[in-house]
Design a protein around this motif. Structure first.
Motif, PDB file in Angstrom:
ATOM      1  N   PRO A  87       0.832  -1.215   0.000  1.00 51.73           N
ATOM      2  CA  PRO A  87       0.000   0.000   0.000  1.00 51.73           C
ATOM      3  C   PRO A  87       0.866   1.265   0.000  1.00 51.73           C
ATOM      4  CG  PRO A  87      -0.728  -1.556   1.689  1.00 51.73           C
ATOM      5  CD  PRO A  87       0.578  -2.065   1.172  1.00 51.73           C
ATOM      6  N   MET A  88       0.408   2.347  -0.642  1.00 50.57           N
ATOM      7  CA  MET A  88      -0.732   2.402  -1.519  1.00 50.57           C
ATOM      8  C   MET A  88      -0.378   1.743  -2.853  1.00 50.57           C
ATOM      9  SD  MET A  88      -2.732   4.013   0.503  1.00 50.57           S
ATOM     10  CE  MET A  88      -4.115   4.486  -0.561  1.00 50.57           C
ATOM     11  N   ILE A  89      -0.979   0.608  -3.116  1.00 48.39           N
ATOM     12  CA  ILE A  89      -0.670  -0.157  -4.330  1.00 48.39           C
ATOM     13  C   ILE A  89      -0.772   0.734  -5.567  1.00 48.39           C
ATOM     14  CG2 ILE A  89      -1.385  -2.091  -5.773  1.00 48.39           C
ATOM     15  CD1 ILE A  89      -2.476  -3.461  -3.283  1.00 48.39           C
ATOM     16  N   LEU A  90      -1.799   1.570  -5.578  1.00 48.51           N
ATOM     17  CA  LEU A  90      -2.015   2.457  -6.728  1.00 48.51           C
ATOM     18  C   LEU A  90      -0.759   3.262  -7.051  1.00 48.51           C
ATOM     19  CD1 LEU A  90      -3.930   3.857  -8.769  1.00 48.51           C
ATOM     20  CD2 LEU A  90      -4.731   5.305  -6.907  1.00 48.51           C
TER      21      LEU A  90
ATOM     22  N   ALA B  62     -10.173   0.753  -6.623  1.00 47.64           N
ATOM     23  CA  ALA B  62      -9.869   0.011  -5.392  1.00 47.64           C
ATOM     24  C   ALA B  62      -9.563   0.975  -4.254  1.00 47.64           C
ATOM     25  CB  ALA B  62      -8.680  -0.918  -5.631  1.00 47.64           C
ATOM     26  N   SER B  63      -8.841   2.039  -4.567  1.00 47.46           N
ATOM     27  CA  SER B  63      -8.471   3.017  -3.539  1.00 47.46           C
ATOM     28  C   SER B  63      -9.693   3.736  -2.975  1.00 47.46           C
ATOM     29  CB  SER B  63      -7.490   4.052  -4.110  1.00 47.46           C
ATOM     30  OG  SER B  63      -6.266   3.422  -4.416  1.00 47.46           O
ATOM     31  N   GLN B  64     -10.812   3.652  -3.698  1.00 51.20           N
ATOM     32  CA  GLN B  64     -12.063   4.259  -3.208  1.00 51.20           C
ATOM     33  C   GLN B  64     -12.900   3.285  -2.399  1.00 51.20           C
ATOM     34  OE1 GLN B  64     -14.243   5.945  -6.470  1.00 51.20           O
ATOM     35  NE2 GLN B  64     -13.062   7.845  -6.335  1.00 51.20           N
TER      36      GLN B  64
HETATM   37 NA    NA Z   1      -4.717   1.931  -2.023  1.00 49.67          NA
END
Ligand code: NA
Ligand code: CU
Ligand code: CU
Ligand code: CU
Ligand code: CU
Ligand code: CU
Ligand code: CU
Ligand code: NA
Ligand code: NA
Ligand code: NA
Ligand code: NA
Ligand code: NA
Ligand code: ZN
Ligand code: ZN
Ligand code: ZN
Ligand code: ZN
Ligand code: ZN
Ligand code: ZN
Ligand code: ZN
Ligand code: ZN
Ligand code: ZN
Lengths: 331, 331, 331
Positions: free
Chosen positions: B156-159, C318-320
């Motif tokens: 994380p944050m993977i994005l 996914a982050s949401q």
């Molecule tokens: Na994330």
């Protein structure tokens, strides 16, 4: 044996021909052409002669929204070509972007245009090259795969040429036609528009002229998402069908930048042929996801009297005009 | 009998091993690795030993756009692993994000990283755990399904880790290889970058340093969408092919957040194997829609001499750099 | 013989019935209903009597984010109906948007609502018409295709009704059930929320009330993307499974406007049935792309003890909040 044995395909590359001779009169011609959603059966000629000239034209993309468009065959979407695998397309196009349509002053300067057929297997450098206003390009190709293929202008910035209206469909049936029987056949072409009132304040018919909003275009934030060129056009003019009939929809998502989640309210797609090829069959789908320049053939039964709503189920897109009707009350 | 009888799969979970020992020297090693678009045939070893270390590195994502990237194997995309179903990957990775590359000062502080292989069937808690700078993780797994699988950092944050460059492909052939024969094989990895000039004004080679634009990242509004890590990179250096040849493209869409409408101008995909598995075959496609971490193998014939344009037909993406060429004039 | 011979389908259109009689008591009833991710086996009754009333209700879409929602059956997503091909749904719905839930003042004025079942083949004009607060609509239909179908309110602006929570799933098994055996069955419904603090400053339980952000909604820029109605809900409460077990996920992407790139970290989808129909089978997928109102059934093996992460691999989504767990440590 493979139905698509590429070693036996008729690729026969013949160089494209560029001339200074100009088409006169009609902007589109050919027995294989279909100008509206209603599709004619395939024309029997084994070689389809197709003329599609490019024009610049004010098009009404929504009631009162008159947009500075660029076209194939003087309409958006351009005329659909219908043919069969093994047949040949003999194509010619004059760039007539320098001709003002009667009563309309030019809103976009004449410019280079070109033609890219997704149905063809040819060198883009040769066949898809850009031609100047007044020039004519001619080339031919054989149809090797069944499908519903996009055509579009391929001149940079391609994004702007597609967003201005330069696209249409080529329907290629299998050699022996489709394996099912239907009562109606319709073409639905989804596309996005990115329109803003002309910053120079030009008017058309007393109202604002709309022009391409390049900022929205680059950010993929359309102002209109429509079927067959017109915001809610097939709500105002539904496609006719009768209860119990089987309807075959040919759906092409042009984009230029968004996906479509194509759905019909009130029925289920009995068969879906991805990219329009019966070899790519799905059954019983509620919704078909199409990327930019993806297509599908969808067959469905109209279960009872009523109005069945075609929609991009990405509902932010539907709210921009991607809605149409198939109705038993329409003629 | 099912080719994927899960009860007969070699899952054999062996716990991952975490050590304080550090890899030295090369950031990547293994006979199964492929560093560029050009793919080597599969290496015959039944167990593939693969080392991919993480680094922090300035990468050039477009001419003049030098971006603070995080990598596997010191390149973006990371090296591609090629293997076959039934074979085993013996993997190790040192987190070397604390090593400054020669002549380059660190632009991102050392941090935790990890490895998530979509090709593996293993516990993420164990194998995909985050490791600190200087630590090494080792684990192994058997390849149970053919496909073109993504790998990426899962910390994380993977994005942010994906958007910084931490991804690559694992190509898994069926046990007996592919059912068709081709003349060329190339890998195309599509990904997005979200870059802004460094708010602190840091420079690299006299020009601006670009860093991750977190606001655009969260809004899924990339600044660059590219093939194989570089804006229009394969326009400057086209992939070679000859007229009449059959080309097999392995295409992975990394995202992290967008779909790709992958298309090649001038030809038609004869066969498309969704997710890279010949069991998922489509025929005669113009365009293949790929979600983030979807893939496909696409085979096509080069019909005549010319340059054939690979493009994300979501044209707002193409305009950001997702364009490349396959050319008969390239060597 | 075609399993979906439309000429033999039981379409039997019976007109919908609209009454001024109001359901009292429970907002949902029916033996075929499933209120949570955990799915019961199909109920044996050949006719499923289903009551789903519409309500207006404060729902918690993320910890502390209390949103003014509209519901079917007083929950978001609405209860899932499970049945088989050939069976009949006898449906009734009272519009109870004018009833204040105990202890909660109304935050949205009572309004028209309706029901659109993607599983049905019926006239939308008749069965899916909007009913006023206090009215009850009743209609019935036969299930003709297996699948995982969306249901939703179809009252304009449909986009707002879906974005406010008015959706759920209908699971239709093949006549003889599924061709494979599994140990666990779970339903995952992905959807987007577009929330902003109430501009009028209203509070709920001392905190801010969130309401629909229409600007973000029209621009398809959600604030939350979630599974089963709750931001990271199944991270807090993982779905249980044991090592070696085979899990069948029923996944529906509601949208209303985005695609999902559905993936599970640590395993591979052995079988994927697109739209939930075993006739549309793919093997060995890492990720399944679903448009708005697309669905799939995905089967996979849990290879060893651990926590397996369900995620929309469009990582900005996914982050949401579009993250959940399947865990061997959960009960
Ligand atoms: Na994330
Ligand atoms: Cu043009
Ligand atoms: Cu719907
Ligand atoms: Cu990392
Ligand atoms: Cu194109
Ligand atoms: Cu409603
Ligand atoms: Cu992943
Ligand atoms: Na429907
Ligand atoms: Na093409
Ligand atoms: Na461009
Ligand atoms: Na609407
Ligand atoms: Na996985
Ligand atoms: Zn409009
Ligand atoms: Zn053009
Ligand atoms: Zn519907
Ligand atoms: Zn660039
Ligand atoms: Zn990472
Ligand atoms: Zn093309
Ligand atoms: Zn949240
Ligand atoms: Zn509603
Ligand atoms: Zn994974």
């Amino acid at each position: 044996t493979d139905a698509y044995d590429t070693s036996k395909m008729d690729l026969k590359p013949i160089a494209a021909k560029l001339t200074q001779e100009r088409h006169k009169g009609a902007f589109a011609s050919g027995d294989s052409l279909n100008l509206t959603a209603l599709l004619k059966p395939v024309d029997p000629a084994p070689v389809k002669t197709v003329q599609l000239d490019t024009t610049h034209k004010i098009i009404e993309i929504a009631p009162g929204v008159k947009f500075s468009g660029w076209t194939f065959g003087d309409q958006v979407p351009g005329p659909a070509i219908r043919a069969r695998v093994g047949e040949r397309i003999r194509f010619s196009m004059t760039n007539r972007s320098d001709e003002a349509a009667p009563g309309i002053s030019l809103t976009a300067a004449p410019m280079m245009h070109s033609m890219d057929f997704h149905a063809a297997m040819v060198s883009p450098q040769d066949k898809y090259r850009s031609v100047a206003p007044g020039q004519t390009i001619e080339f031919e190709f054989t149809l090797n795969y069944p499908g519903v293929f996009m055509y579009h202008c391929g001149t940079p910035m391609i994004l702007e040429h597609i967003a201005s209206g330069m696209y249409g469909a080529v329907i290629v049936e299998p050699r022996g036609g489709y394996p099912t029987k239907v009562d109606r056949e319709y073409l639905v072409v989804q596309s996005e528009f990115y329109a803003k009132p002309d910053p120079e304040g030009r008017k058309v018919d007393g109202g604002p002229l709309y022009v391409l909003d390049n900022e929205r275009l680059r950010a993929a934030q359309p102002t209109h998402t429509v079927f067959n060129g017109s915001h809610n056009g097939m709500v105002r003019n539904p496609l006719p069908a009768k209860a119990g009939e089987r309807v075959r929809l040919f759906v092409l998502n042009v984009g230029p930048s968004k996906t479509s989640s194509f759905h019909v309210v009130g029925t289920i797609f009995d068969r879906v042929w991805l990219e329009g090829n019966p070899d790519n069959q799905m059954r019983g789908m509620q919704t078909v996801l199409l990327g930019s320049s993806n297509s599908a053939i969808m067959e469905m039964v109209i279960p009872e009297n009523g109005s069945y709503i075609m929609v991009d189920h990405h509902f932010a897109n539907a709210s921009q005009g991607a809605i149409g009707l198939i109705s038993t009350e329409s003629k």
